[in-house]
Every structure is written in C-alpha cells, then in structure tokens.
Scaffold this motif. Structure first.
Motif, PDB file in Angstrom:
ATOM      1  N   GLU A  61       0.831  -1.208   0.000  1.00  0.00           N
ATOM      2  CA  GLU A  61       0.000   0.000   0.000  1.00  0.00           C
ATOM      3  C   GLU A  61       0.865   1.257   0.000  1.00  0.00           C
ATOM      4  O   GLU A  61       0.530   2.255  -0.656  1.00  0.00           O
ATOM      5  N   TRP A  62       1.970   1.212   0.740  1.00  0.00           N
ATOM      6  CA  TRP A  62       2.871   2.364   0.783  1.00  0.00           C
ATOM      7  C   TRP A  62       3.510   2.595  -0.591  1.00  0.00           C
ATOM      8  O   TRP A  62       3.623   3.733  -1.050  1.00  0.00           O
ATOM      9  N   GLU A  63       3.920   1.513  -1.264  1.00  0.00           N
ATOM     10  CA  GLU A  63       4.515   1.681  -2.591  1.00  0.00           C
ATOM     11  C   GLU A  63       3.498   2.272  -3.562  1.00  0.00           C
ATOM     12  O   GLU A  63       3.818   3.184  -4.332  1.00  0.00           O
ATOM     13  N   GLU A  64       2.268   1.781  -3.499  1.00  0.00           N
ATOM     14  CA  GLU A  64       1.209   2.296  -4.383  1.00  0.00           C
ATOM     15  C   GLU A  64       0.922   3.771  -4.097  1.00  0.00           C
ATOM     16  O   GLU A  64       0.536   4.520  -4.998  1.00  0.00           O
ATOM     17  N   ALA A  65       1.113   4.179  -2.845  1.00  0.00           N
ATOM     18  CA  ALA A  65       0.866   5.575  -2.460  1.00  0.00           C
ATOM     19  C   ALA A  65       1.996   6.509  -2.868  1.00  0.00           C
ATOM     20  O   ALA A  65       1.850   7.736  -2.791  1.00  0.00           O
ATOM     21  N   GLY A  66       3.145   5.945  -3.267  1.00  0.00           N
ATOM     22  CA  GLY A  66       4.245   6.783  -3.741  1.00  0.00           C
ATOM     23  C   GLY A  66       5.479   6.856  -2.863  1.00  0.00           C
ATOM     24  O   GLY A  66       6.328   7.732  -3.051  1.00  0.00           O
ATOM     25  N   ALA A  67       5.601   5.936  -1.898  1.00  0.00           N
ATOM     26  CA  ALA A  67       6.801   5.942  -1.043  1.00  0.00           C
ATOM     27  C   ALA A  67       8.057   5.711  -1.877  1.00  0.00           C
ATOM     28  O   ALA A  67       8.060   4.887  -2.797  1.00  0.00           O
ATOM     29  N   ASP A  68       9.106   6.443  -1.569  1.00  0.00           N
ATOM     30  CA  ASP A  68      10.394   6.249  -2.243  1.00  0.00           C
ATOM     31  C   ASP A  68      11.192   5.129  -1.579  1.00  0.00           C
ATOM     32  O   ASP A  68      11.940   4.410  -2.243  1.00  0.00           O
ATOM     33  N   ILE A  69      11.043   5.014  -0.257  1.00  0.00           N
ATOM     34  CA  ILE A  69      11.720   3.993   0.556  1.00  0.00           C
ATOM     35  C   ILE A  69      10.712   3.503   1.587  1.00  0.00           C
ATOM     36  O   ILE A  69       9.882   4.284   2.062  1.00  0.00           O
ATOM     37  N   ILE A  70      10.777   2.233   1.945  1.00  0.00           N
ATOM     38  CA  ILE A  70       9.896   1.707   2.985  1.00  0.00           C
ATOM     39  C   ILE A  70      10.742   1.138   4.112  1.00  0.00           C
ATOM     40  O   ILE A  70      11.605   0.279   3.881  1.00  0.00           O
ATOM     41  N   VAL A  71      10.508   1.633   5.336  1.00  0.00           N
ATOM     42  CA  VAL A  71      11.151   1.064   6.521  1.00  0.00           C
ATOM     43  C   VAL A  71      10.274  -0.094   6.981  1.00  0.00           C
ATOM     44  O   VAL A  71       9.094   0.083   7.270  1.00  0.00           O
ATOM     45  N   VAL A  72      10.868  -1.281   7.018  1.00  0.00           N
ATOM     46  CA  VAL A  72      10.146  -2.491   7.405  1.00  0.00           C
ATOM     47  C   VAL A  72      10.474  -2.795   8.860  1.00  0.00           C
ATOM     48  O   VAL A  72      11.613  -3.112   9.204  1.00  0.00           O
ATOM     49  N   GLN A  73       9.469  -2.666   9.729  1.00  0.00           N
ATOM     50  CA  GLN A  73       9.684  -2.761  11.175  1.00  0.00           C
ATOM     51  C   GLN A  73       9.309  -4.147  11.690  1.00  0.00           C
ATOM     52  O   GLN A  73       8.140  -4.500  11.782  1.00  0.00           O
ATOM     53  N   GLY A  74      10.332  -4.937  12.030  1.00  0.00           N
ATOM     54  CA  GLY A  74      10.099  -6.255  12.601  1.00  0.00           C
ATOM     55  C   GLY A  74       9.616  -6.161  14.042  1.00  0.00           C
ATOM     56  O   GLY A  74       9.766  -5.120  14.690  1.00  0.00           O
ATOM     57  N   SER A  75       9.067  -7.245  14.543  1.00  0.00           N
ATOM     58  CA  SER A  75       8.479  -7.243  15.891  1.00  0.00           C
ATOM     59  C   SER A  75       9.509  -7.047  16.995  1.00  0.00           C
ATOM     60  O   SER A  75       9.155  -6.750  18.131  1.00  0.00           O
ATOM     61  N   GLU A  76      10.802  -7.188  16.673  1.00  0.00           N
ATOM     62  CA  GLU A  76      11.856  -6.994  17.672  1.00  0.00           C
ATOM     63  C   GLU A  76      12.071  -5.519  18.029  1.00  0.00           C
ATOM     64  O   GLU A  76      12.740  -5.196  19.007  1.00  0.00           O
ATOM     65  N   ALA A  77      11.514  -4.618  17.212  1.00  0.00           N
ATOM     66  CA  ALA A  77      11.780  -3.183  17.357  1.00  0.00           C
ATOM     67  C   ALA A  77      11.281  -2.617  18.680  1.00  0.00           C
ATOM     68  O   ALA A  77      10.253  -3.038  19.204  1.00  0.00           O
ATOM     69  N   GLY A  78      12.012  -1.647  19.200  1.00  0.00           N
ATOM     70  CA  GLY A  78      11.588  -0.939  20.397  1.00  0.00           C
ATOM     71  C   GLY A  78      10.585   0.144  20.056  1.00  0.00           C
ATOM     72  O   GLY A  78      10.465   0.564  18.904  1.00  0.00           O
ATOM     73  N   GLY A  79       9.859   0.606  21.056  1.00  0.00           N
ATOM     74  CA  GLY A  79       8.894   1.672  20.840  1.00  0.00           C
ATOM     75  C   GLY A  79       7.627   1.197  20.152  1.00  0.00           C
ATOM     76  O   GLY A  79       7.335  -0.001  20.107  1.00  0.00           O
ATOM     77  N   HIS A  80       6.888   2.143  19.597  1.00  0.00           N
ATOM     78  CA  HIS A  80       5.580   1.839  19.028  1.00  0.00           C
ATOM     79  C   HIS A  80       5.655   1.038  17.736  1.00  0.00           C
ATOM     80  O   HIS A  80       6.517   1.276  16.890  1.00  0.00           O
TER      81      HIS A  80
END
Length: 355
Positions: free
Chosen positions: A168-187
């Motif tokens: 969906e992000w690519e279709e919306a026009g994102a140049d780069i996508i940060v892929v956040q795995g479940s190990e990530a801290g914060g929200h």
C-alpha cells in the motif's frame, strides 16, 4: 558487494545506508540527528509530539550543525478515535493510585487536543522548510500531501510492519519503505490489525523485498554491523537503528532511561498498550506489570492520560513508572558517541559484506 553504494545511498545522497530511527518524545536532539548525518548516515527527527514551532526551531539548529540530508518523522492521525465518558473516568481511577504515589494532587484526566489540526500545522512547517526527507508512521497520508512534498523534492519514507502495508505504501508513492520487525523498540507502526504487525525481521524483510520494487530499510533489533549485514543479505538496502542510538551521549534520553537500557537483558522487554493505547515494546517495569490485563483507552487518548505520570516519574527519578522503550537487542547497548558508534557500524559492515 559494495554495501554502501546502492539505491538508498544514491537516492538520499548519503554515504552509508544507516538510519537513526526517528524516536519521538525528545530523544532525537539536533545534536544527535546532525552528528549521524555528518558521519554519513541519515539522522531523523521524531517530531510526532512536537509543536510546529519546536519543529521549525530544531530544523534550524540541525541546519547550523550539518549540511547533509536529514529526515523528519510525523504520526498520521486516526480521525476516528474516541472513548466514552465512563471508560475515561474508569481509566482515571486506575491511574490515580500511580499519580497519588508520585505526590500528584490532580486525578489523571483527558486534556482536549486536536491532533488533526496539529498534524496539518506540522506539515506546513515541513513544506515551508523544504525538508530533504519526510517519513510517516501509523498510516499513509492523503495523496495530495505526498504529491505536494514530492513536488518540492522531499523523499518520502513509509513505515510498514507487514507485506500488505508495504505494498500500500509503494502504491501511495513511497520512495523507501522502513520495514519494522516485531523486535523493534517503541511503538509498532502498524496501521492494519494489531496482530498483523508482529512478524519478526528475518521472516518479514525478504517477503517485503520480494513484494515491492522500491528500496527497503530494515528496522527491529538491529544493534551492530552483524544486524546490518544480515538485513542486507535478506534483501534490505539499508538498516534503521533506534535503541543503539538512544545510549549515545548526544541522545536526549533521560539519564535513568539510558542506565536502564545499559543494564537490560534481551529477555526483559515486552509489548504493552498500558502507556499509550498502542502496542509498544519497552523494558518491563512495575507500571506495565500492574496494568497488565486492563483495557487501555485507544491511542493517543491513553498516551495523553499517562503523560503527566511519566513526566513526574522522570522528575522524581522513578523509572518504574516511565516508558522505557527498547528493542530486543537492548543487551548490546553501549555508552558511546555517535561518531564512535557509526565508525564501528561502518567498519564492521564493510568487513562482513565487502568481500
């Protein structure tokens, strides 16, 4: 492979595909952001909770400290958030025992805030200041916003926690996508079902890399060059680190928070809605334990109700009531300067990948 010559470094005009995560709440000081950018990475401002005036002032400070690209991150507001009066009152009663223990006289209540208006004003500043990079979390902005930012040359970075969100992000026009795995801290950056955003990085990175054509930057549990190299072997073109930068001397994290990070083990983090109403990973503490099983108000309402408690806890040096966001790689945290950390990351990744 030459790890630092790829689509991300070329697009952003940076030397190394290493991002410092845009952590909100005062963590990303102009000094932290500019030093990451000066060292060849991409420093990012966590501006989600900042006023337009604070954002503009920090952008000016960053530009005094670096002439390199940097990014600003905003939270896309959910316009349908609400809670009934009974639920709000009930949560106030639950939180009152914590506020009383901290010597606070007023019972926790919900302040009136217009997040949609704040978001619009934040966007105006980013457009007026013509920031090089703008990233978004918790959703996808209207197409008109993305179009306007891109028209002025701003690179758009989206946050995804599953393949569907990335597509969906690519279709919306994102140049780069940060892929956040479940190990990530914060929200969690999830904007679909909560359960759909709890996929580990090793499984998520290659599936997103296969599903989209724009470059992917991996986030979640990455603390050193081994994590960066592994992410790139899995199909990412870059890596975003958060917890690793929190213990840098230039970070705005409270000294108690930094000590908690430096003393924590990998098995001491948990995902909770207790502080904000949105799933977030942090070091387990008394507040998280005692709120377990209680229904939190939706984000950002729960966040607003607990904010005074967290602020008072920091003031009184009571970390058991603070939100100590941290990823599962927290056991590798070190007390360093940004320059020392970046040198280690770059040299280590070169040794592993440039063969």
């Amino acid at each position: 492979m030459v790890w630092n010559r790829n689509s991300i470094t070329a697009m952003l005009g940076i030397k190394y595909p290493v991002f410092q995560a845009p952590m909100a709440g005062g963590m990303t000081t102009p000094q932290l952001i500019s030093e990451v950018s000066n060292c060849g990475g991409l420093g990012n401002m966590g501006a989600g909770y900042m006023s337009p005036e604070e954002i503009r002032e920090d952008i000016k400070q960053i530009r005094k400290l670096t002439d390199r690209p940097f990014g600003v991150n905003l939270f896309v507001p959910d316009l349908d958030v609400s809670a009934n009066a009974d639920d709000i009152s009930s949560m106030g009663n639950v939180l009152e025992r914590f506020s009383s223990e901290l010597g606070m006289e007023e019972k926790p209540s919900l302040p009136e805030k217009d997040y949609a208006a704040l978001y619009r004003k934040q966007l105006v500043v980013l457009m007026e200041e013509r920031v090089p990079v703008c990233s978004f979390t918790f959703g996808i902005p209207d197409s008109a916003i993305i179009s306007e930012l891109k028209k002025q040359g701003t690179i758009i970075i989206g946050t995804a926690t599953n393949v569907k969100e990335a597509v969906e992000w690519e279709e919306a026009g994102a140049d780069i996508i940060v892929v956040q795995g479940s190990e990530a801290g914060g929200h969690r950056g999830t904007f679909h079902r909560v359960e759909s955003g709890m996929i580990g990085s090793m499984a998520l990175i290659p599936q997103v890399a296969d599903a989209v054509s724009c470059p992917v930057a991996a986030a979640g549990g990455i603390m050193d060059s081994r994590g960066i190299a592994a992410a790139m072997m899995l199909g990412a073109a870059g890596a975003q680190l958060g917890t690793a930068f929190l213990t840098c001397r230039e970070s705005g994290a409270h000294s108690l928070y930094k000590q908690a990070l430096l003393n924590a083990r990998e098995d001491q983090t948990d995902v909770t809605k207790a502080f904000s109403g949105k799933p977030a990973r942090g070091i387990r503490n008394r507040f998280m334990d005692e709120m377990k099983g209680r229904q939190a108000l939706p984000y950002p309402l729960q966040n607003d109700m607990t904010a005074p408690i967290r602020k008072q806890a920091a003031k009184l040096e009571r970390p058991e009531f603070m939100s100590l966001w941290a990823g599962q790689g927290v056991g590798m945290a070190e007390e360093v300067t940004v320059k020392e950390l970046m040198i280690k990351l770059v040299k280590g990744t070169e040794a592993l990948l440039d063969k």
